[in-house]
Design an enzyme around this catalytic site. Sequence first.
Site, mmCIF file in Angstrom:
data_model
loop_
_atom_site.group_PDB
_atom_site.id
_atom_site.type_symbol
_atom_site.label_atom_id
_atom_site.label_comp_id
_atom_site.label_asym_id
_atom_site.label_seq_id
_atom_site.Cartn_x
_atom_site.Cartn_y
_atom_site.Cartn_z
ATOM 1 C CG HIS A 1 -2.081 0.917 1.085
ATOM 2 N ND1 HIS A 1 -1.994 2.256 1.387
ATOM 3 C CD2 HIS A 1 -3.335 0.693 0.639
ATOM 4 C CE1 HIS A 1 -3.172 2.799 1.135
ATOM 5 N NE2 HIS A 1 -4.003 1.885 0.673
ATOM 6 C CG ASP B 1 -8.491 -4.552 -2.604
ATOM 7 O OD1 ASP B 1 -9.687 -4.388 -2.340
ATOM 8 O OD2 ASP B 1 -7.765 -3.685 -3.111
HETATM 9 N N1 ACO Z 1 4.074 -7.673 -4.684
HETATM 10 C C1 ACO Z 1 5.420 -7.682 -4.848
HETATM 11 N N2 ACO Z 1 6.201 -6.601 -4.678
HETATM 12 C C2 ACO Z 1 5.605 -5.447 -4.348
HETATM 13 C C3 ACO Z 1 4.212 -5.355 -4.156
HETATM 14 C C4 ACO Z 1 3.440 -6.526 -4.334
HETATM 15 N N3 ACO Z 1 2.125 -6.506 -4.175
HETATM 16 N N4 ACO Z 1 3.888 -4.095 -3.826
HETATM 17 C C5 ACO Z 1 5.037 -3.416 -3.809
HETATM 18 N N5 ACO Z 1 6.084 -4.228 -4.125
HETATM 19 C C6 ACO Z 1 7.505 -3.859 -4.157
HETATM 20 C C7 ACO Z 1 7.822 -3.016 -5.392
HETATM 21 O O1 ACO Z 1 8.212 -3.822 -6.486
HETATM 22 C C8 ACO Z 1 8.950 -2.164 -4.867
HETATM 23 O O2 ACO Z 1 10.114 -2.935 -4.831
HETATM 24 P P1 ACO Z 1 11.559 -2.228 -5.068
HETATM 25 O O3 ACO Z 1 11.719 -1.267 -3.928
HETATM 26 O O4 ACO Z 1 12.528 -3.353 -5.054
HETATM 27 O O5 ACO Z 1 11.486 -1.551 -6.402
HETATM 28 C C9 ACO Z 1 8.554 -1.896 -3.424
HETATM 29 O O6 ACO Z 1 7.740 -3.019 -3.028
HETATM 30 C C10 ACO Z 1 7.774 -0.603 -3.223
HETATM 31 O O7 ACO Z 1 6.634 -0.664 -4.046
HETATM 32 P P2 ACO Z 1 6.039 0.547 -4.893
HETATM 33 O O8 ACO Z 1 5.394 -0.004 -6.114
HETATM 34 O O9 ACO Z 1 7.096 1.599 -5.079
HETATM 35 O O10 ACO Z 1 4.967 1.092 -3.889
HETATM 36 P P3 ACO Z 1 3.802 2.057 -4.263
HETATM 37 O O11 ACO Z 1 3.462 2.779 -3.012
HETATM 38 O O12 ACO Z 1 4.128 2.865 -5.474
HETATM 39 O O13 ACO Z 1 2.615 1.061 -4.698
HETATM 40 C C11 ACO Z 1 0.767 -0.394 -4.624
HETATM 41 C C12 ACO Z 1 1.611 0.645 -3.859
HETATM 42 C C13 ACO Z 1 0.383 0.148 -6.034
HETATM 43 C C14 ACO Z 1 -0.520 -0.630 -3.863
HETATM 44 C C15 ACO Z 1 1.589 -1.691 -4.762
HETATM 45 O O14 ACO Z 1 1.941 -2.165 -3.478
HETATM 46 C C16 ACO Z 1 0.843 -2.766 -5.548
HETATM 47 O O15 ACO Z 1 0.863 -2.739 -6.780
HETATM 48 N N6 ACO Z 1 0.157 -3.724 -4.836
HETATM 49 C C17 ACO Z 1 -0.602 -4.747 -5.484
HETATM 50 C C18 ACO Z 1 -1.918 -4.173 -5.976
HETATM 51 C C19 ACO Z 1 -2.866 -3.908 -4.836
HETATM 52 O O16 ACO Z 1 -3.109 -4.751 -3.975
HETATM 53 N N7 ACO Z 1 -3.478 -2.712 -4.870
HETATM 54 C C20 ACO Z 1 -4.480 -2.324 -3.889
HETATM 55 C C21 ACO Z 1 -4.062 -1.117 -3.121
HETATM 56 S S1 ACO Z 1 -5.236 -0.788 -1.861
HETATM 57 C C22 ACO Z 1 -6.598 -0.175 -2.642
HETATM 58 O O17 ACO Z 1 -6.577 0.435 -3.673
HETATM 59 C C23 ACO Z 1 -7.866 -0.436 -1.951
#
Ligand code: ACO
Length: 405
Positions: free
Chosen positions: A282, A340
């Site tokens: 998140h 979720d």
């Molecule tokens: N699975 C694997 N790796 C992940 C995940 C995941 N679900 N989420 C983040 N990471 C990793 C990224 O690859 C990144 O790694 P790095 O530092 O080596 O590059 C690190 O964790 C940070 O992640 P970001 O993408 O920079 O975090 P951001 O805050 O931009 O994204 C997000 C948050 C979009 C929610 C992301 O965690 C994601 O895509 N999760 C899966 C989709 C999801 O469940 N979305 C629902 C959000 S809640 C809602 O809308 C109700």
Amino acid sequence: VIDIRKLYGQTGKFTYDPGFLSTASCQSSITYIDGDKGELLYRGYPIEQLAVNCDYLEVCYLLLYGELPNAEQKAAFDNRVTSHTMINEQMQFFLRGFRRDAHPMAILTGLVGGLSAFYHDSTDINNPEHRDVAAIRLIAKLPTLVAVAYKYGIGAPYMYPQNNLSYAGNFLRMMFGNPCEDYKVNPVLERAMDRIFILHADHEQNASTSTVRLCGSSGTNPFAAIAAGVACLWGPSHGGANEACLNMLEHIQANGGIAKAGEFMKQVKDKNSGVKLMGFGHRVYKNYDPRAKLMQETCNEVLAELGLEKDPLFALAKQLEKIALEDDYFVQRKLYPNVDFYSGIVQRAIGIPVNLFTGIFTLARTVGWIAQLNEMISDPEYKIGRPRQLFTGHATRNVQPIDQR
Ligand code: ACO
């Protein structure tokens, strides 16, 4: 912070902040999140207390008007909402223009925006009375719109709202009832549905809420602004994550199930695989999402009520969570389950098709969008939103005649 004089010969400075990671776009007193503690408050009340002590319409009242209603206020509010649950019969013609296999979010984006064509007494966003009537209409009609989008897709007759039922009970009946027999609302499922609505009601300046604010800042009508939020919510990184999460669980289940959970997690950690653990991570929570805990509780209750305690997807989800909580990749990046992760399992058990999950989220989040829109428009200092850019294209050049290009 960039000195824009160097760039454009203008005065002043602006920040370059892709994805708005550290830019506050507004002041707000509606929802507070402490991402490190895993705390979520609506108007100061912890989500855990609201989920246990209030129903969704009380939470709607709280988000819209700032305080929880007393019994008299609640009765009047419930009554106002239930008197607006029907949709104009003309909407059916609009609905019939869609293919039966259209994604429900495509239908909802159209129908919600289309409401502005029906209610001329609530389209002036700068008029507080118009905004209030639009708010009630949207909260009241969203369950009906979601249910008709579903019934249309399966070719079943629409169920008209039944206003002596609760908000959640009425929704369940419109979804799963049919005109030939009485529908008895199951109180456990009714409460679960209501809890899903409460947990999704608002979440401060996320992508869809910021979209609603930006769209509304141009002075467009409230229905159009909310339709913009619906479109944004659809994406798999936002509201579409519950659908993506359940698809992911079903994919693992079909390819070896829980025994393959460890292998799947290896793929997730491999950056070249492009695979994410959906329902995890998140932008704001760097701790357990408090809504995920409540949703896991609801998941237990619903599965027990329906005799599905051995649901393999629930076992699989718990196993993936267990692996993640003990794995450095997830621990170091502070990736925990978000709301979720378990909501899809609950909805699937209730009988909601996977492609309608984001529609349920839309229904629940509508009140948050309207509350945020109201807050923005009521602020005497509000201005049309207009982000800046760092231009990286060509300097001025001359158009050449077509035969010389
Ligand atoms: N699975 C694997 N790796 C992940 C995940 C995941 N679900 N989420 C983040 N990471 C990793 C990224 O690859 C990144 O790694 P790095 O530092 O080596 O590059 C690190 O964790 C940070 O992640 P970001 O993408 O920079 O975090 P951001 O805050 O931009 O994204 C997000 C948050 C979009 C929610 C992301 O965690 C994601 O895509 N999760 C899966 C989709 C999801 O469940 N979305 C629902 C959000 S809640 C809602 O809308 C109700």
